[in-house]
Motif scaffolding. Structure first.
Motif, mmCIF file in Angstrom:
data_model
loop_
_atom_site.group_PDB
_atom_site.id
_atom_site.type_symbol
_atom_site.label_atom_id
_atom_site.label_comp_id
_atom_site.label_asym_id
_atom_site.label_seq_id
_atom_site.Cartn_x
_atom_site.Cartn_y
_atom_site.Cartn_z
ATOM 1 N N SER A 245 6.290 -7.772 1.833
ATOM 2 C CA SER A 245 7.215 -7.664 0.691
ATOM 3 C C SER A 245 6.445 -7.408 -0.596
ATOM 4 O O SER A 245 6.848 -6.587 -1.430
ATOM 5 C CB SER A 245 8.038 -8.948 0.550
ATOM 6 N N LYS A 246 5.345 -8.108 -0.762
ATOM 7 C CA LYS A 246 4.529 -7.958 -1.973
ATOM 8 C C LYS A 246 3.985 -6.535 -2.096
ATOM 9 O O LYS A 246 4.004 -5.950 -3.187
ATOM 10 C CB LYS A 246 3.382 -8.961 -1.946
ATOM 11 N N VAL A 247 3.517 -5.962 -0.975
ATOM 12 C CA VAL A 247 2.982 -4.597 -0.996
ATOM 13 C C VAL A 247 4.090 -3.598 -1.343
ATOM 14 O O VAL A 247 3.894 -2.696 -2.165
ATOM 15 C CB VAL A 247 2.348 -4.236 0.363
ATOM 16 N N ILE A 248 5.239 -3.781 -0.729
ATOM 17 C CA ILE A 248 6.365 -2.861 -0.987
ATOM 18 C C ILE A 248 6.804 -2.967 -2.443
ATOM 19 O O ILE A 248 6.989 -1.947 -3.128
ATOM 20 C CB ILE A 248 7.540 -3.170 -0.036
ATOM 21 N N ASN A 249 6.977 -4.173 -2.929
ATOM 22 C CA ASN A 249 7.485 -4.373 -4.291
ATOM 23 C C ASN A 249 6.497 -3.940 -5.357
ATOM 24 O O ASN A 249 6.891 -3.392 -6.392
ATOM 25 C CB ASN A 249 7.859 -5.852 -4.509
ATOM 26 N N ASN A 250 5.199 -4.169 -5.123
ATOM 27 C CA ASN A 250 4.202 -3.938 -6.174
ATOM 28 C C ASN A 250 3.477 -2.603 -6.084
ATOM 29 O O ASN A 250 2.972 -2.113 -7.098
ATOM 30 C CB ASN A 250 3.146 -5.056 -6.151
ATOM 31 N N THR A 251 3.400 -2.010 -4.881
ATOM 32 C CA THR A 251 2.523 -0.845 -4.708
ATOM 33 C C THR A 251 3.241 0.404 -4.206
ATOM 34 O O THR A 251 2.930 1.512 -4.653
ATOM 35 C CB THR A 251 1.374 -1.195 -3.725
ATOM 36 N N LEU A 252 4.142 0.260 -3.262
ATOM 37 C CA LEU A 252 4.812 1.429 -2.676
ATOM 38 C C LEU A 252 5.598 2.189 -3.742
ATOM 39 O O LEU A 252 6.350 1.586 -4.514
ATOM 40 C CB LEU A 252 5.746 0.976 -1.555
ATOM 41 N N ASN A 253 5.402 3.531 -3.775
ATOM 42 C CA ASN A 253 6.151 4.347 -4.738
ATOM 43 C C ASN A 253 6.540 5.683 -4.121
ATOM 44 O O ASN A 253 6.229 5.960 -2.956
ATOM 45 C CB ASN A 253 5.344 4.551 -6.029
ATOM 46 N N GLU A 254 7.191 6.521 -4.898
ATOM 47 C CA GLU A 254 7.744 7.787 -4.394
ATOM 48 C C GLU A 254 6.663 8.774 -3.962
ATOM 49 O O GLU A 254 6.950 9.706 -3.212
ATOM 50 C CB GLU A 254 8.629 8.422 -5.471
ATOM 51 N N GLU A 255 5.446 8.597 -4.439
ATOM 52 C CA GLU A 255 4.363 9.516 -4.057
ATOM 53 C C GLU A 255 3.900 9.292 -2.625
ATOM 54 O O GLU A 255 3.324 10.190 -2.011
ATOM 55 C CB GLU A 255 3.177 9.339 -5.009
ATOM 56 N N HIS A 256 4.143 8.113 -2.085
ATOM 57 C CA HIS A 256 3.697 7.811 -0.729
ATOM 58 C C HIS A 256 4.629 8.455 0.295
ATOM 59 O O HIS A 256 5.840 8.319 0.222
ATOM 60 C CB HIS A 256 3.651 6.300 -0.504
ATOM 61 N N GLU A 257 4.012 9.132 1.253
ATOM 62 C CA GLU A 257 4.782 9.805 2.313
ATOM 63 C C GLU A 257 4.826 8.973 3.591
ATOM 64 O O GLU A 257 5.757 9.087 4.389
ATOM 65 C CB GLU A 257 4.156 11.167 2.614
ATOM 66 N N VAL A 258 3.789 8.135 3.795
ATOM 67 C CA VAL A 258 3.716 7.285 4.985
ATOM 68 C C VAL A 258 3.287 5.879 4.560
ATOM 69 O O VAL A 258 2.386 5.721 3.728
ATOM 70 C CB VAL A 258 2.712 7.837 6.029
ATOM 71 N N PHE A 259 3.936 4.890 5.133
ATOM 72 C CA PHE A 259 3.573 3.492 4.894
ATOM 73 C C PHE A 259 3.197 2.878 6.234
ATOM 74 O O PHE A 259 4.009 2.854 7.168
ATOM 75 C CB PHE A 259 4.760 2.746 4.266
ATOM 76 N N VAL A 260 1.945 2.435 6.343
ATOM 77 C CA VAL A 260 1.445 1.836 7.593
ATOM 78 C C VAL A 260 1.407 0.316 7.420
ATOM 79 O O VAL A 260 0.683 -0.199 6.562
ATOM 80 C CB VAL A 260 0.044 2.367 7.948
ATOM 81 N N ALA A 261 2.175 -0.387 8.238
ATOM 82 C CA ALA A 261 2.304 -1.835 8.091
ATOM 83 C C ALA A 261 1.857 -2.559 9.349
ATOM 84 O O ALA A 261 2.385 -2.322 10.442
ATOM 85 C CB ALA A 261 3.758 -2.201 7.774
ATOM 86 N N GLU A 262 0.864 -3.432 9.187
ATOM 87 C CA GLU A 262 0.449 -4.318 10.272
ATOM 88 C C GLU A 262 1.424 -5.485 10.350
ATOM 89 O O GLU A 262 1.832 -6.027 9.313
ATOM 90 C CB GLU A 262 -0.965 -4.826 10.016
ATOM 91 N N MET A 263 1.784 -5.886 11.563
ATOM 92 C CA MET A 263 2.781 -6.941 11.741
ATOM 93 C C MET A 263 2.217 -8.051 12.613
ATOM 94 O O MET A 263 1.931 -7.844 13.794
ATOM 95 C CB MET A 263 4.052 -6.358 12.364
ATOM 96 N N GLY A 264 2.061 -9.226 12.026
ATOM 97 C CA GLY A 264 1.516 -10.368 12.747
ATOM 98 C C GLY A 264 2.607 -11.322 13.182
ATOM 99 O O GLY A 264 3.727 -11.291 12.672
ATOM 100 N N ALA A 265 2.278 -12.191 14.152
ATOM 101 C CA ALA A 265 3.279 -13.134 14.659
ATOM 102 C C ALA A 265 2.605 -14.358 15.241
ATOM 103 O O ALA A 265 1.524 -14.272 15.823
ATOM 104 C CB ALA A 265 4.144 -12.471 15.723
ATOM 105 N N ARG A 266 3.281 -15.495 15.101
ATOM 106 C CA ARG A 266 2.844 -16.735 15.732
ATOM 107 C C ARG A 266 3.949 -17.349 16.586
ATOM 108 O O ARG A 266 3.708 -18.300 17.309
ATOM 109 C CB ARG A 266 2.388 -17.744 14.680
ATOM 110 N N LYS A 267 5.151 -16.800 16.464
ATOM 111 C CA LYS A 267 6.253 -17.332 17.268
ATOM 112 C C LYS A 267 7.288 -16.236 17.483
ATOM 113 O O LYS A 267 7.298 -15.209 16.788
ATOM 114 C CB LYS A 267 6.893 -18.546 16.589
#
Length: 553
Positions: A245-267
């Motif tokens: 959420s922090k990356v999307i809210n603070n950094t992602l903008n219209e210039e970006h064509e691809v967003f690569v997101a690592e997804m972690g889990a513990r449960k």
């Protein structure tokens, strides 16, 4: 005993409270650091308190408090006999000295320092509220209910000592107290990110998950996709709902064509939550294996959780699977969405694969092929055959987004080692260092030892605290790790006497020379021992570096 002057008593009580607040501040910082390292999760923090009581109640804290208790008993006996004001004042002065002696004023060395984020500050304040509330109750009991005078002040000081001693447990209450506020704040930023990422109509989101390999795959995928697109990736440890959420809210903008997101889990449910947030069109499943078994309990739960990414893909989404992994293969076979299968085995079933693989201490070369019959030679400076699998995952993402094999090969050649993940370091001493300290799991540990075995010159040394978060399998896997070390290494430096016992046993069972095993308490001790052993051309593997919460000192 004479009645002590009220103004003098007020001054003395003020001094003791100031000393108490100073001690409380430093002990609270320690507790805050530990709960921050546990992700602010109350259950994880409680488990840490149970397992690491020597860190919760170190001798530096426990012995002065025991001393205070002993002095209090002596005070009670002598004050009743002598009625001496000097005895009373003596106890107060000794209490101040002992409490200050218990405080760790010197900053403790930490691999990951305490960060006073807004959340940490809120919890810190909440913790002080809990402690002050207990202080108020203490005063009410002794000054209101029992009508006691300043004669009873040593009892108050004993109460303050106990509150101070149990600050790490008060942090549990503080975290519970502040949790409704945190939940509202998290929901606010989650919803903001949820809506923002959906506002970019042409944005392609690539979600990556797996028991291991996901961070390396994220860096690889980003580098390859940059051959054609403007790419944003989540930073190294941002794989949770709030991090993404922090990356999307603070950094992602219209210039970006691809967003690569690592997804972690513990449960179960963790991947579903981050996938629903980031809205991926492409999902990569790198692996399923024994990681975080302390929370997942079994492989089946891990499979179910990792597959949540694929389930959350839209109908026109593309699922990318590592077909070499037996558990991932089972998930791929039941998937009816568009999929890309990659690997190095059973190539007739794969959409993208590597052949003619050559792996050395300098990296690897291979031929990248697709099922249409196209091929290209690839070169990488990443160490280990397992990294070819990660490169194939990134190549599959590139293929899904329309890159040619030639563009993919250019990207592969530009990929740099991820810090602390089989990163080759030459410190200029003639000794080669392989830094694989970020994390460790059974598959990754075997891969690291395989890389170490490829070095032809010099002796091979491993420095490791072993593997954690493997639940009931932890002892078994660490013993097997010890056996594997014995087959590759000339020296083994084990960090943490208690936790590395299974590794030691595995080494001995394989007939490893006991004089070549060194058990130390900390990484600093390991480094000192290492300096006594190594000489030019030796190769040192640092395999795993446990968080500060696991320190045995």
């Amino acid at each position: 005993m004479n009645i002590i002057n009220s103004s003098i008593f007020t001054m003395i009580s003020s001094i003791t409270l100031i000393v108490w607040f100073v001690a409380l501040y430093f002990r609270s910082k320690f507790a805050l650091h530990m709960i921050q390292l546990e992700g602010y999760k109350t259950k994880n923090y409680i488990n840490w308190l149970k397992e690491f009581r020597h860190r919760v109640f170190p001798g530096k804290v426990a012995f002065p408090i025991i001393g205070i208790m002993a002095l209090f008993i002596i005070h009670l006996i002598t004050i009743n006999i002598t009625k001496s004001l000097a005895i009373w004042l003596g106890f107060v002065v000794l209490w101040i000295i002992l409490l200050l002696l218990s405080v760790e004023f010197k900053k403790e060395k930490a691999k990951k320092e305490l960060i006073f984020t807004k959340r940490a500050k809120r919890l810190f304040i909440s913790n002080f509220i809990v402690n002050i509330f207990e202080l108020a109750i203490l005063y009410i009991i002794y000054y209101k209910l029992f009508k006691l005078t300043n004669y009873s002040y040593p009892i108050i000081l004993v109460g303050l000592s106990l509150i101070y001693l149990y600050v790490p447990y008060n942090m549990i209450l503080a975290n519970i107290l502040v949790s409704p506020i945190e939940k509202r704040i998290n929901n606010y930023y989650y919803n903001m990110a949820y809506n923002k990422v959906r506002g970019f109509k042409d944005l392609k989101v690539v979600g990556i998950t797996g028991s291991f390999g996901k961070t390396s795959t994220k860096f690889i995928t980003t580098t390859i996709l940059k051959e054609k697109f403007n790419v944003l990736k989540t930073p190294e440890s941002y794989n949770t709902p709030m991090g993404i959420s922090k990356v999307i809210n603070n950094t992602l903008n219209e210039e970006h064509e691809v967003f690569v997101a690592e997804m972690g889990a513990r449960k179960i449910g963790d991947i579903k939550e981050v996938a629903q947030l980031s809205n991926p069109h492409i999902g990569i499943l790198t692996s399923v294996g024994p990681a975080h078994l302390d929370t997942f309990k079994n492989i089946e739960n891990i499979m179910k959780t990792k597959y949540e990414l694929i389930e959350e893909l839209p109908p026109d989404g593309i699922a990318i699977f590592n077909y070499d992994n037996e558990y991932v293969r089972r998930l791929a076979d039941k998937t009816f969405k568009e999929k890309i299968l990659y690997g190095m085995n059973d190539t007739e079933k794969l959409d993208l694969y590597a052949t003619d693989i050559q792996v050395s201490e300098e990296g690897s070369t291979f031929i990248l092929k697709d099922k249409e019959g196209n091929s290209v030679k690839c070169k990488s400076n990443l160490l280990g055959k397992h990294n070819i699998s990660n490169l194939l995952a990134g190549a599959a993402a590139g293929k899904a987004l329309g890159l040619t094999l030639e563009e993919i090969a250019k990207g592969i050649e530009k990929v740099e080692p991820v810090p602390h993940r089989l990163q080759l370091i030459n410190p200029g001493t003639g000794v080669i260092v392989i830094d694989d300290a970020f994390n460790s799991n059974p598959v990754g540990a075997r891969a690291a030892l395989e890389v170490l075995s490829q070095f032809r010159e010099g002796r091979k040394v491993i420095v490791t605290p072993g593997m954690v978060e493997l639940g009931k399998e932890e002892e078994k896997e660490n013993k097997e790790f010890g056996r594997s070390i014995a087959k590759v290494c000339d020296y083994a430096i084990l960090v943490g006497k208690n936790r590395t016992k299974p590794i030691y046993e595995g080494l001995i069972e394989e007939g490893f020379n006991t004089e070549s095993i060194f058990v130390v308490n900390s990484l600093d001790d390991a480094t000192k021992r290492l300096q006594q052993i190594v000489k030019p051309k030796d190769v040192v593997l640092f395999e795993n570096d446990l968080p500060d919460t696991y320190n045995e000192e």
